[in-house]
Design an enzyme around this catalytic site. Structure first.
Site, PDB file in Angstrom:
ATOM      1  N   GLY A 175       0.816  -1.203   0.000  1.00 48.22           N
ATOM      2  CA  GLY A 175       0.000   0.000   0.000  1.00 48.22           C
ATOM      3  C   GLY A 175       0.855   1.260   0.000  1.00 48.22           C
ATOM      4  CG  ASP A 234      -7.617   1.315   3.182  1.00 47.69           C
ATOM      5  OD1 ASP A 234      -8.587   0.658   3.613  1.00 47.69           O
ATOM      6  OD2 ASP A 234      -6.695   1.730   3.891  1.00 47.69           O
ATOM      7  CB  THR A 284      -3.974  -0.963  -0.030  1.00 45.77           C
ATOM      8  OG1 THR A 284      -4.804  -0.554   1.062  1.00 45.77           O
ATOM      9  CG2 THR A 284      -4.132   0.045  -1.165  1.00 45.77           C
ATOM     10  NE  ARG A 314      -6.167  -6.055   6.988  1.00 45.37           N
ATOM     11  CZ  ARG A 314      -5.789  -5.047   6.190  1.00 45.37           C
ATOM     12  NH1 ARG A 314      -5.438  -5.293   4.948  1.00 45.37           N
ATOM     13  NH2 ARG A 314      -5.751  -3.820   6.639  1.00 45.37           N
ATOM     14  CG  HIS A 331     -33.760  -4.227   5.196  1.00 47.66           C
ATOM     15  ND1 HIS A 331     -34.312  -5.138   4.318  1.00 47.66           N
ATOM     16  CD2 HIS A 331     -33.172  -3.284   4.423  1.00 47.66           C
ATOM     17  CE1 HIS A 331     -34.042  -4.755   3.079  1.00 47.66           C
ATOM     18  NE2 HIS A 331     -33.355  -3.626   3.112  1.00 47.66           N
ATOM     19  N   GLY A 353     -27.078  -2.493  -1.784  1.00 51.60           N
ATOM     20  CA  GLY A 353     -28.365  -1.805  -1.590  1.00 51.60           C
ATOM     21  C   GLY A 353     -28.551  -1.240  -0.194  1.00 51.60           C
ATOM     22  CB  ALA A 354     -26.208   0.217   2.254  1.00 52.51           C
ATOM     23  CD  GLU A 355     -32.125   0.514   3.250  1.00 56.63           C
ATOM     24  OE1 GLU A 355     -31.323  -0.190   3.903  1.00 56.63           O
ATOM     25  OE2 GLU A 355     -32.797   0.087   2.291  1.00 56.63           O
ATOM     26  N   GLY A 400     -11.308   0.541   6.794  1.00 57.91           N
ATOM     27  CA  GLY A 400     -11.122   1.828   6.111  1.00 57.91           C
ATOM     28  C   GLY A 400     -10.982   2.943   7.124  1.00 57.91           C
TER      29      GLY A 400
HETATM   30  P1  ATP Z   1      -1.949  -0.740   3.871  1.00 56.76           P
HETATM   31  O1  ATP Z   1      -2.442   0.385   3.007  1.00 56.76           O
HETATM   32  O2  ATP Z   1      -2.579  -2.023   3.499  1.00 56.76           O
HETATM   33  O3  ATP Z   1      -1.966  -0.437   5.341  1.00 56.76           O
HETATM   34  P2  ATP Z   1       0.805   0.051   3.623  1.00 56.76           P
HETATM   35  O4  ATP Z   1       1.863  -0.392   2.716  1.00 56.76           O
HETATM   36  O5  ATP Z   1       0.343   1.460   3.432  1.00 56.76           O
HETATM   37  O6  ATP Z   1      -0.382  -0.980   3.517  1.00 56.76           O
HETATM   38  P3  ATP Z   1       2.184   0.795   6.076  1.00 56.76           P
HETATM   39  O7  ATP Z   1       2.117   0.190   7.439  1.00 56.76           O
HETATM   40  O8  ATP Z   1       1.838   2.226   5.922  1.00 56.76           O
HETATM   41  O9  ATP Z   1       1.291  -0.156   5.140  1.00 56.76           O
HETATM   42  O10 ATP Z   1       3.675   0.614   5.517  1.00 56.76           O
HETATM   43  C1  ATP Z   1       4.296  -0.661   5.481  1.00 56.76           C
HETATM   44  C2  ATP Z   1       5.786  -0.512   5.677  1.00 56.76           C
HETATM   45  O11 ATP Z   1       6.333   0.324   4.646  1.00 56.76           O
HETATM   46  C3  ATP Z   1       6.210   0.175   6.973  1.00 56.76           C
HETATM   47  O12 ATP Z   1       6.204  -0.684   8.084  1.00 56.76           O
HETATM   48  C4  ATP Z   1       7.616   0.623   6.615  1.00 56.76           C
HETATM   49  O13 ATP Z   1       8.524  -0.447   6.679  1.00 56.76           O
HETATM   50  C5  ATP Z   1       7.457   1.043   5.149  1.00 56.76           C
HETATM   51  N1  ATP Z   1       7.217   2.494   5.082  1.00 56.76           N
HETATM   52  C6  ATP Z   1       6.077   3.161   5.386  1.00 56.76           C
HETATM   53  N2  ATP Z   1       6.238   4.493   5.277  1.00 56.76           N
HETATM   54  C7  ATP Z   1       7.521   4.677   4.887  1.00 56.76           C
HETATM   55  C8  ATP Z   1       8.322   5.833   4.626  1.00 56.76           C
HETATM   56  N3  ATP Z   1       7.824   7.070   4.710  1.00 56.76           N
HETATM   57  N4  ATP Z   1       9.617   5.643   4.260  1.00 56.76           N
HETATM   58  C9  ATP Z   1      10.125   4.404   4.155  1.00 56.76           C
HETATM   59  N5  ATP Z   1       9.436   3.278   4.412  1.00 56.76           N
HETATM   60  C10 ATP Z   1       8.152   3.408   4.781  1.00 56.76           C
END
Ligand code: ATP
Length: 323
Positions: A102, A127, A125, A256, A215, A185-187, A170
């Site tokens: 992500g 999200d 991700t 997940r 509902h 179909g949520a309200e 989220g």
């Molecule tokens: P999700 O969106 O599913 O939560 P994500 O990849 O955004 O996934 P994070 O926990 O934000 O999840 O980041 C995962 C890992 O990426 C962190 O534990 C870290 O090792 C690395 N990381 C996050 N931000 C930085 C940053 N600014 N610089 C370098 N590495 C980073």
């Protein structure tokens, strides 16, 4: 390029295994060695790395989770941590890296690129908040899991004439709540990006009752404020006036897991394969996204600098469909 590495980082989801498989098999096709890095950047720093062959990724296409494991690695957010990671990459003779994750994980990939290490990112991700891609790996499966739950809850809600608050994941993104609410179909859908008061929610429940619905289904993203518990308290206190009693279902981590959908398997396979092509072709510091039914290769900083906005048209449509 002779040897590439692949890691999964951050939150897990049900598209990671098909993506790892695609990276390994396209790597084989391209004639490069493939190294699997366990537990994301934590395993990269610690040197938890093994070679991966075609058979190592056999039978994982339909499995949720990630065979490589994933982790949060705060140490990688420091320059010192990233230097340690570079030492490991050199020690294992890895000369290119595919990062599947992500926003945070892709920011980490960008940092490695800034240290002159060839790196390509793949958006993954639930999200669905990453810029430059219509959809991220794992979203479709999570959405279908939520939809299955909404359909089931509707059955019981209609039998007892109840209102239900269904909480989705989220913290900062209402995408899952909105898309599942529209499909189910949520309200009403409550997203962190859109302000709704307790009175708005109460009014929706009352309207559903007066319209003769059996509902009222309200999908709540976990990041919506003032929060699911607060709205449940409010609605329960006004049960007589609103017509429905209220129950809460938090879907939690079931969102997940599970076997990846056909869409996620195909998306993950395409993005994983293209990431290897890009890396072997000499590209670095880019993300392979999927936009308007085609690959979209964009600089990682464009992908991670801003969070993708919630689709307001989709939200407006959901408010029209709640009649
Ligand atoms: P999700 O969106 O599913 O939560 P994500 O990849 O955004 O996934 P994070 O926990 O934000 O999840 O980041 C995962 C890992 O990426 C962190 O534990 C870290 O090792 C690395 N990381 C996050 N931000 C930085 C940053 N600014 N610089 C370098 N590495 C980073």
């Amino acid at each position: 390029m002779d040897r590439i590495g692949v890691l999964t980082s951050g939150g897990d989801n049900s598209g990671l295994n098909p993506c790892i498989r695609a990276v390994v098999r396209m790597g084989l096709h391209e004639g490069v060695e493939r190294m699997g890095i366990r537990r994301g950047y934590a395993g990269l720093i610690a040197g938890e790395i093994d070679e991966m062959d075609a058979r190592d990724v056999g039978g994982i296409l339909g499995r949720g989770g990630t065979i490589l494991g994933t982790a949060r690695a705060p140490e990688f957010e420091t320059l010192q941590g990233r230097r340690k990671a570079l030492r490991t990459l050199n020690r294992f003779d890895i000369d290119g890296l595919v990062v599947i994750g992500g926003n945070g994980s892709l920011t980490g990939a960008l940092e490695l690129h800034h240290l002159d290490f060839p790196t390509i990112g793949i958006p993954s991700t639930i999200d669905n908040d990453i810029n430059g891609t219509d959809i991220s790996i794992g979203v479709d499966t999570a959405l279908n899991t939520i939809l299955g739950a909404i359909d089931k809850i509707k059955d019981t809600a209609s039998s007892h004439n109840r209102a239900f608050l269904i909480e989705t994941m989220g913290r900062n993104s209402g995408y899952l709540a909105l898309a599942s609410g529209l499909a189910g179909g949520a309200e009403l859908v409550l997203c962190p990006e859109i302000e709704s008061t307790l009175d708005d929610v109460a009014e929706t429940v009352e309207k559903a009752y007066i319209r003769g619905k059996a509902h009222a289904i309200i999908v709540v993203a976990e990041g919506w404020k003032p929060g699911t518990d607060e709205i449940a308290r409010e609605l329960n206190a006004r049960e007589e006036e609103l017509g429905f009693s209220v129950r809460v279902t938090r879907l939690g981590h079931v969102q997940r897991g599970g076997s990846p959908s056909a869409f996620d398997r195909i998306l993950a396979t395409r993005l994983g394969a293209e990431a290897v092509r890009q890396l072997v072709g000499g590209n670095s510091g880019h993300m392979v996204g999927w936009l308007n039914s085609d690959f979209h290769i964009l600089p990682l900083d464009e992908a991670v600098t801003y969070q993708k906005e919630l689709d307001k048209d989709l939200y407006n449509l959901s408010t029209i469909m709640d009649k």
